[in-house]
Every structure is written in C-alpha cells, then in structure tokens.
Write a protein that holds these residues in place. Structure first.
Motif, PDB file in Angstrom:
ATOM      1  N   UNK B  35      82.269  63.027  82.210  1.00 51.08           N
ATOM      2  CA  UNK B  35      81.538  62.460  83.345  1.00 51.08           C
ATOM      3  C   UNK B  35      81.596  60.925  83.386  1.00 51.08           C
ATOM      4  N   UNK B  36      81.389  60.231  82.270  1.00 52.68           N
ATOM      5  CA  UNK B  36      81.483  58.770  82.338  1.00 52.68           C
ATOM      6  C   UNK B  36      82.891  58.285  82.708  1.00 52.68           C
ATOM      7  N   UNK B  37      83.914  59.101  82.316  1.00 47.16           N
ATOM      8  CA  UNK B  37      85.288  58.754  82.708  1.00 47.16           C
ATOM      9  C   UNK B  37      85.382  58.778  84.232  1.00 47.16           C
ATOM     10  N   UNK B  39      82.923  58.678  86.359  1.00 45.32           N
ATOM     11  CA  UNK B  39      82.031  57.657  86.909  1.00 45.32           C
ATOM     12  C   UNK B  39      82.716  56.292  86.922  1.00 45.32           C
TER      13      UNK B  39
END
Lengths: 289, 161
Positions: B35-37, B39
């Motif tokens: 998810x942070x990738x 994001x």
C-alpha cells in the motif's frame, strides 16, 4: 562480571506500562513495509520521507527494558536511503544483552545514523521483485556503562537479499556490529543473521487503497562476543549463541503502517555471566510523507 | 477583412499551445507490492502537471492515468516517475491525439514532445486506415529499458478514431 539482582516487578505491570507509554506517545513507528526484527531490503522512493516511532521491550531473567525509538528516513535516490534514529530510554537494562532492535534500529540506547544502498533490484512481474540491500551505520551510545562495561561508539554493517510479491515474502541477511574500546573496556562484537518468511492471506488481497495486512515468521541467530573490562582475570574471547523465533504482523493503509510482534529464544548457549533472555516485543508505527 | 484579422490573432495566440498529446495512459508497473508503494506512486504522479485522474492498482500492477485535454506530459516523464519510486515501468496502453506522418513506408504518430513509431505488427487493416495529419489512436507502447528512456517509442495500434 557481576550480575546484579533487581527487585521483581510483575510482568503484567510492565505490559500495562508499555501499552500506556505507546498510547501516550501517539505513534510508534515501523521501519517500513518489511519485517519487524529481521533484515530487509526495501528502500524509499527518491525524495521520499518515512517517519517512525517504535516501542520496544526486552525481558531477561532479572529485568525488563522499555524504550521508545524515533526514526527518520530519507530517500536520496530510489536505491539510496539515509536514516537517523534516536531513543528515549524509559527503563534500561543493567545487564543488557547485545542485540539489535531491527535492521534500522539498535535495541539499546544508541543514536544511530545509517545508509542503505539497494545495489540490486529486479522487478520481474506484477508486485514481484528480487532485491539486495547493504547497510552501513555508525552509533553513539547515550549511556556510559552497559552491563558494567564502558560503552563506546560502534559501527554496524549488514547485507540482505529478499523476494517480495503480493502473496509471499522472504528475506535472509547477515550483519555485524563492532563496538570500539572506551577507557580500556570494550563491549563484545555482534555477528548475527536473520531469516524471514511472510505471507498475505487471500482475505487481505483487497486492492489499494484498502488495508493491506501480512504475517511474518521471523528468526534471528546472534553470536555476541564476550566483553572486555577492567579487572578481568583472563579474556576468554568466547561467544554466546542465541536463536530467537517469533511472529510479527504488518498492517498498511495509505501512508500509514503498523507492525507488532514478539520473539522468543529457542536456543541460548551463553558464556558465563551472560544473562538469559525471556522475550522481545515491539510495536512500530510508520508514516510516509 | 475583419475575419482575416481575427484569424491572424488566433493564429498568433495559438503559437506555442499544445497540438498533440497523450490523453490516456494505463501504465504497467512491476515490483509494486504494498500500500505505501502505491500511495507513493499515486502521490508522485498527482504532482505532475497535466494529470487529471490518477488511480493505482496493486493487484493489476497498473497506474491508470487520465490526462488533461491540453497537456505537455510525456510518456517518458511518467515512466521516470515510476522508476523514481523504485519500480519498473513496463508496457503502456495509451491514447494519443497527434499527427500521423509517413517516412520511408514507416508510420509515426507524433505529439509535441514524443514520437511513436507504428509497429510492423499492427494489423494491416488498421495501418491502411492511417492518413497523414491529425489523428487519434490507441495502442500498446512497447517496454523500453528504464535506464535508457528516450522520446522515441514503438506502438502497436489497436484502434484509430
């Protein structure tokens, strides 16, 4: 070396204390989107910033440590990342085992600056990649004495390689921490290795921006060398062997990440005077700017 | 006479405006697993001038991009943003409003900043539909080495408007 005896406080009280401290701090940070304890490989995007707060506790036969740790990471390029981490020691161990908190954080009261270089990366499919990262760090202690031994600055180097996908993850790595002599005394060095396997069940395969959870089984093998200290009759130059295993969980949502887990010793072949560990627990919160 | 003056003014004002651009990109991204990738990539893309819609899918491994009617974005800049986030940009499905030109039996679709050579694997019936001048086409842009991106691409056409 003398093992001091400390007053016994119930474990329950310690847990409550740790949870309260973490709640008050508001954030407890993770180092990223990999394992909690083991060496990992992901680096930040070019210009990316990652802020972390971690709460850590380490229990030995005689005492328990509590620490909050803050970590700032910046991506110089997509393959080169600089990190700075500082601790707030809530309760130190008088007789602290030599270990690391994780690949980005010391487990004791050291201030550490480190550089991560992802020297190999092969993205070969949707969500899939192999990559390898080298780590070089320098640390300065915030305590003068650790385990009745003067504590000096240290350097830390590690290398890890791993595989990431949308379902399975795996990393292996090894590292070495060397403490410099201070006033004729020296903490023993720390060679170590880690292996981590991760899995994300189907139920958490929802697409971004839905929350993303995964579970890791982490293992650490540590071989801390003996300390050198004043009045030591004969330096034996022997090493302890410790193997720890435990689960950790990582949840990611948008720019936020939370991870928590515990490790328990399964092998403790210790040199005389080295204290036995009972557990390590940690919780981290990350925010990517 | 008045009409001619107006046309001249419009012509002068028109100099420097965009005459050909990419209007839609579905960019395949390899190596993006968390998810942070997604994001980080979404945030990076949203900062680019000329993007109206950005949606990143981890499961598809794609960034779905809608570009403004008049934009100066290039496919190269989009793929460089993907690389900056630590991933690998692969093939892209694009819609281009550009100028079709023919040189030595080879068709090209040109935007203001980039040139797309029409792949020889494009179905003959589609190639036969191409005429020189303004056109709108859709197709798949072939993957280029991330470290060796240029303003030259190869596109396999799937549709000519």
């Amino acid at each position: 070396m003398i093992n001091r005896v400390f007053p016994k406080v119930s474990l329950k009280v310690h847990y409550v204390k740790l949870i309260l401290l973490l709640a008050i701090s508001g954030t407890a940070m993770a180092q990223g989107h990999g394992p909690l304890y083991g060496l990992q490989t992901p680096t930040l995007a070019k210009g990316g910033v990652d802020l972390n707060v971690a709460g850590m506790s380490l229990g030995t036969e005689t005492e328990t440590s509590y620490m909050l740790r803050y970590l700032f990471s910046y991506g110089i390029t997509e393959d080169l990342q600089v990190n700075l981490t500082t601790p707030t020691m809530i309760e130190r161990l008088e007789n602290a085992p030599r270990t690391r908190g994780n690949s980005n954080m010391p487990a004791n009261g050291d201030i550490e600056a480190s550089l991560w270089y992802r020297f190999f990366s092969n993205a070969f499919g949707v969500g899939k990649r192999f990559e390898s990262t080298a780590i070089l760090g320098v640390s300065a202690p915030t305590d003068d004495v650790r385990g009745q031994v003067n504590v000096g600055n240290s350097i830390h180097a590690a290398i890890s390689t791993g595989y990431a996908s949308r379902t399975w993850y795996g990393w292996i790595g090894g590292g070495y921490q060397y403490y410099f002599e201070k006033d004729g005394e020296q903490l023993g060095d720390l060679p170590y290795a880690s292996a981590v396997v991760g899995y994300r069940p189907n139920i958490f395969m929802g697409d971004y921006p839905k929350p993303d959870w995964r579970i890791f089984i982490e293992s650490l093998a540590e071989f801390p060398g003996d300390n050198k200290f004043d009045g030591q009759p004969d330096f034996s130059d022997s090493r302890s062997t410790k193997v720890l295993v435990g689960p950790s969980f990582l949840g990611l949502y948008g720019a936020w990440g939370i991870s928590f887990g515990a490790m328990f010793p399964v092998v403790q072949d210790l040199t005389p005077g080295t204290v036995k560990e009972k557990y390590r627990i940690a919780i981290n919160l990350s925010y990517w700017l | 006479m008045k009409k001619i003056k107006i046309m001249v003014i419009i012509g002068i004002l028109g100099i420097g405006t965009v005459s050909g651009q990419i209007t839609k990109v579905d960019q395949e991204v390899y190596g993006m697993d968390c998810a942070p990738c997604a994001y980080g990539l979404e945030r990076g893309l949203k900062k680019m001038d000329g993007l109206q819609e950005v949606r990143v899918s981890l499961n598809d491994g794609k960034a779905y991009l809608g570009l403004a009617d008049e934009n100066k974005l290039t496919l190269r800049s989009i793929q460089e943003e993907v690389k900056k986030n630590g991933f690998s940009a692969k093939k892209a499905e694009v819609t281009i409003m550009g100028n079709a030109t023919k040189e030595d039996d080879q068709w090209f679709i040109e935007t203001d900043n980039e040139r797309f050579a029409v792949s020889q694997d494009t179905p003959v019936e589609l190639i036969q539909k191409l005429t020189a001048g303004k056109t709108s086409v859709s197709g798949t842009v072939q993957d280029e080495e991330d470290d060796n991106l240029s303003e030259q691409w190869v596109i396999l056409l799937s549709k000519i408007e």
